[in-house]
Design an enzyme around this catalytic site. Sequence first.
Site, PDB file in Angstrom:
ATOM      1  N   TRP A  16      65.197  43.387  26.948  1.00 14.17           N
ATOM      2  CA  TRP A  16      65.812  44.615  26.448  1.00 14.17           C
ATOM      3  C   TRP A  16      67.173  44.281  25.840  1.00 14.17           C
ATOM      4  CZ3 TRP A  16      63.625  49.102  25.686  1.00 14.17           C
ATOM      5  CH2 TRP A  16      64.444  50.210  25.403  1.00 14.17           C
ATOM      6  N   HIS A  48      65.248  43.809  35.348  1.00 10.11           N
ATOM      7  CA  HIS A  48      64.209  44.520  34.582  1.00 10.11           C
ATOM      8  C   HIS A  48      63.601  43.607  33.514  1.00 10.11           C
ATOM      9  CE1 HIS A  48      64.972  48.500  36.452  1.00 10.11           C
ATOM     10  NE2 HIS A  48      66.052  47.813  36.813  1.00 10.11           N
ATOM     11  N   HIS A  52      57.932  44.599  35.430  1.00  5.53           N
ATOM     12  CA  HIS A  52      58.844  44.939  36.530  1.00  5.53           C
ATOM     13  C   HIS A  52      58.650  46.354  37.045  1.00  5.53           C
ATOM     14  CE1 HIS A  52      61.006  46.537  33.003  1.00  5.53           C
ATOM     15  NE2 HIS A  52      61.532  47.406  33.856  1.00  5.53           N
ATOM     16  N   ASP A  54      60.561  49.825  38.258  1.00 10.59           N
ATOM     17  CA  ASP A  54      61.794  50.625  38.244  1.00 10.59           C
ATOM     18  C   ASP A  54      61.850  51.415  39.552  1.00 10.59           C
ATOM     19  OD1 ASP A  54      62.373  49.948  35.614  1.00 10.59           O
ATOM     20  OD2 ASP A  54      62.349  52.014  34.874  1.00 10.59           O
ATOM     21  N   HIS A  58      67.478  53.122  39.808  1.00  6.72           N
ATOM     22  CA  HIS A  58      67.772  52.618  38.458  1.00  6.72           C
ATOM     23  C   HIS A  58      68.510  53.691  37.634  1.00  6.72           C
ATOM     24  CE1 HIS A  58      67.253  50.335  34.820  1.00  6.72           C
ATOM     25  NE2 HIS A  58      66.163  50.932  34.383  1.00  6.72           N
ATOM     26  N   HIS A 161      62.307  58.844  32.239  1.00  5.40           N
ATOM     27  CA  HIS A 161      62.688  58.185  33.494  1.00  5.40           C
ATOM     28  C   HIS A 161      63.118  59.228  34.532  1.00  5.40           C
ATOM     29  CE1 HIS A 161      62.990  54.270  31.332  1.00  5.40           C
ATOM     30  NE2 HIS A 161      62.850  53.755  32.529  1.00  5.40           N
ATOM     31  N   GLU A 173      56.857  48.770  34.224  1.00  3.33           N
ATOM     32  CA  GLU A 173      57.063  48.527  32.797  1.00  3.33           C
ATOM     33  C   GLU A 173      56.758  47.071  32.469  1.00  3.33           C
ATOM     34  OE1 GLU A 173      60.491  51.872  31.914  1.00  3.33           O
ATOM     35  OE2 GLU A 173      61.099  49.950  32.760  1.00  3.33           O
TER      36      GLU A 173
HETATM   37 ZN   LIG Z   1      62.654  51.658  33.028  1.00  7.53          ZN
END
Ligand SMILES: [Zn+2]
Length: 208
Positions: A16, A48, A52, A54, A58, A161, A173
Site C-alpha cells: 500500500w 498489513h 492479511h 484487519d 485498525h 472498513h 485483504e
Molecule cells: Zn483494511
Amino acid sequence: MILDVTVPITNSMPVWPGDPQVRLSPKSHLSRDKSHTVKLTAIEMGSHTGTHVDAPYHFVEGGKRLHEIPLEQLTGKATVLEIAGVRSIGLGDLEHLKWDGIERVLFKTDNSKHWQDGKFYEEFIYLEPDGAEFLVQRGIQLVGIDYLSIDKFKSEKHPTHFALLTRDIVILEGLNLSKVPAGEYTLLALPLNLQDADGAPSRVILTN
Ligand SMILES: [Zn+2]
C-alpha cells in the site's frame, strides 16, 4: 484439496502506498565448530502486508485488537463469490444472490489478476458501503477481498472498513483467488500472533 490463497511475501511485492516496504534480509553465522552456516532472516514489513487480517482496532478507537479475535471467526465455512466485470461491489450486486447459510464470504474479482506483475494497481475493485451494510444485516462474520483494501483507493472516510469493523466483522485483504473456483470451502486464516496489533500477515488456505 488445499488451495493456498496467500500472496508470497517478497522484497518486490506491491505494498500500500506509504506503508513500509518489505525487507527480508538474509543473515547467517558460522556454527561454533565452524562446520556449518546457520541461516536466518531479518524481517521488516508493515502489519498489513500482502494477505492479511484487519482487526477492528485498525480503524476503531477502542476496537478489538488482533489477539482478541476468536480463531473460530477466522476458521470455518466460507463461500467464494465471483463478481467479475464490475468497478465495485454494491448492494445491487449482492441482494439477488442466495445468502442462506453463508457465514463468511470471500469476493473473487478481476483484482486477483493484479498479483502477477508486482505492480500496485490504484483502480482496484472494492466493496461499497451499502454492500457492507447488507452483509452486516445478513450476519456475515468475515469478509475477504482479493486486493489490499476493501475500501476505494484514496477513500477519505473509509466507510466500508467502518461499517464492518465497528460490528467486529473481520476483514481479510490481499487474497489471491485467481485459481479458486466460486463455491463452498472450509477457510483457515491464521494471522501471526502479534499482541495488541491492528492486523497481521496471515497464511490463508481453503479446503474442499
Ligand atoms: Zn483494511
